[in-house]
Design a protein around this motif. Structure first.
Motif, PDB file in Angstrom:
ATOM      1  N   THR A  47      15.016   9.966  -1.298  1.00  0.00           N
ATOM      2  CA  THR A  47      14.486   9.303  -0.106  1.00  0.00           C
ATOM      3  C   THR A  47      14.624   7.786  -0.092  1.00  0.00           C
ATOM      4  O   THR A  47      14.429   7.168   0.952  1.00  0.00           O
ATOM      5  N   GLY A  48      14.906   7.168  -1.225  1.00  0.00           N
ATOM      6  CA  GLY A  48      14.946   5.716  -1.300  1.00  0.00           C
ATOM      7  C   GLY A  48      13.563   5.103  -1.426  1.00  0.00           C
ATOM      8  O   GLY A  48      13.403   3.888  -1.374  1.00  0.00           O
ATOM      9  N   VAL A  49      12.559   5.958  -1.606  1.00  0.00           N
ATOM     10  CA  VAL A  49      11.169   5.532  -1.707  1.00  0.00           C
ATOM     11  C   VAL A  49      10.533   6.270  -2.878  1.00  0.00           C
ATOM     12  O   VAL A  49      10.852   7.423  -3.132  1.00  0.00           O
ATOM     13  N   CYS A  50       9.668   5.594  -3.604  1.00  0.00           N
ATOM     14  CA  CYS A  50       8.868   6.245  -4.645  1.00  0.00           C
ATOM     15  C   CYS A  50       7.656   5.380  -4.917  1.00  0.00           C
ATOM     16  O   CYS A  50       7.454   4.364  -4.234  1.00  0.00           O
ATOM     17  N   ARG A  51       6.888   5.736  -5.880  1.00  0.00           N
ATOM     18  CA  ARG A  51       5.698   4.973  -6.255  1.00  0.00           C
ATOM     19  C   ARG A  51       6.086   3.513  -6.499  1.00  0.00           C
ATOM     20  O   ARG A  51       6.962   3.220  -7.291  1.00  0.00           O
ATOM     21  N   GLY A  52       5.483   2.603  -5.752  1.00  0.00           N
ATOM     22  CA  GLY A  52       5.769   1.181  -5.903  1.00  0.00           C
ATOM     23  C   GLY A  52       6.857   0.647  -4.984  1.00  0.00           C
ATOM     24  O   GLY A  52       7.108  -0.546  -4.943  1.00  0.00           O
ATOM     25  N   GLY A  56      10.457   0.213   3.512  1.00  0.00           N
ATOM     26  CA  GLY A  56      11.512  -0.770   3.734  1.00  0.00           C
ATOM     27  C   GLY A  56      12.321  -1.046   2.478  1.00  0.00           C
ATOM     28  O   GLY A  56      13.213  -1.881   2.479  1.00  0.00           O
ATOM     29  N   GLY A  57      11.993  -0.349   1.385  1.00  0.00           N
ATOM     30  CA  GLY A  57      12.701  -0.544   0.125  1.00  0.00           C
ATOM     31  C   GLY A  57      12.155  -1.687  -0.709  1.00  0.00           C
ATOM     32  O   GLY A  57      12.666  -1.987  -1.790  1.00  0.00           O
ATOM     33  N   GLN A  92      19.430   0.460  -3.042  1.00  0.00           N
ATOM     34  CA  GLN A  92      19.998   1.255  -1.949  1.00  0.00           C
ATOM     35  C   GLN A  92      18.856   2.080  -1.366  1.00  0.00           C
ATOM     36  O   GLN A  92      18.692   3.253  -1.681  1.00  0.00           O
ATOM     37  N   GLY A  93      18.061   1.444  -0.547  1.00  0.00           N
ATOM     38  CA  GLY A  93      16.839   2.028  -0.032  1.00  0.00           C
ATOM     39  C   GLY A  93      17.043   3.046   1.070  1.00  0.00           C
ATOM     40  O   GLY A  93      18.147   3.541   1.305  1.00  0.00           O
ATOM     41  N   ALA A  98      24.141   4.474   1.191  1.00  0.00           N
ATOM     42  CA  ALA A  98      23.972   5.499   0.153  1.00  0.00           C
ATOM     43  C   ALA A  98      23.004   6.573   0.628  1.00  0.00           C
ATOM     44  O   ALA A  98      23.233   7.767   0.416  1.00  0.00           O
ATOM     45  N   HIS A  99      21.938   6.151   1.302  1.00  0.00           N
ATOM     46  CA  HIS A  99      20.960   7.124   1.804  1.00  0.00           C
ATOM     47  C   HIS A  99      21.596   8.033   2.856  1.00  0.00           C
ATOM     48  O   HIS A  99      21.436   9.250   2.814  1.00  0.00           O
TER      49      HIS A  99
END
Length: 141
Positions: A47-52, A56-57, A92-93, A98-99
């Motif tokens: 997803t381009g997102v995780c903890r922290g 918006g990346g 690469q958010g 890439a996403h």
């Protein structure tokens, strides 16, 4: 199905390969061994997102390995799957090329991808999508 995960300079993983993955996997280790980082890496790749890291990346630079002997190295996460390799470098958010490539390569709706990355996101899906995901056994990748 994900067959192998490769983490390079991702949080406390300098060069970690996790081969032989199946439908269900259990990671065991002491505190600080990197178990949660593996889950973060899965979420980040999908997803381009995780903890922290926000939508918006922002915050992604903290995912880069912080070991002095390495210096500044860009982290990456790679999956080897039945559908070929998937790769995302830190930075690469969720709005990156890439996403878009990962979403296209998997053929999975982005909302479903979020559920794969973090199951609590199932509650955010409309009922029809929840039923579709559960009927497939949650094994879309």
């Amino acid at each position: 199905m994900i067959r192998q995960i490769n983490l390079t300079h991702f949080r406390n993983h300098v060069a970690t390969k996790i081969p032989g993955l199946g439908a269900i996997n259990i990671f065991i280790g002491p505190n600080g061994a990197g178990k949660s980082s593996i889950l973060d890496a899965i979420g980040y790749l999908l997803t381009g997102v995780c903890r922290g890291v926000d939508e918006g990346g922002r915050g992604a630079e903290a995912l880069n390995c912080q070991i002095e002997s390495i210096g500044k190295a860009i982290a990456s996460v790679e999956f080897l799957t039945d559908r070929g390799p998937f790769l995302r470098a830190v930075g690469q958010g969720p709005r990156s090329e890439a996403h878009r490539r990962i979403v296209k390569q998997t053929g999975i709706d982005e909302r479903i991808m979020r559920v794969l990355a973090a199951p609590i996101n199932l509650l955010d899906l409309e009922r029809r999508k929840q039923v579709e995901f559960l009927a497939d056994g949650g094994s879309l990748l």
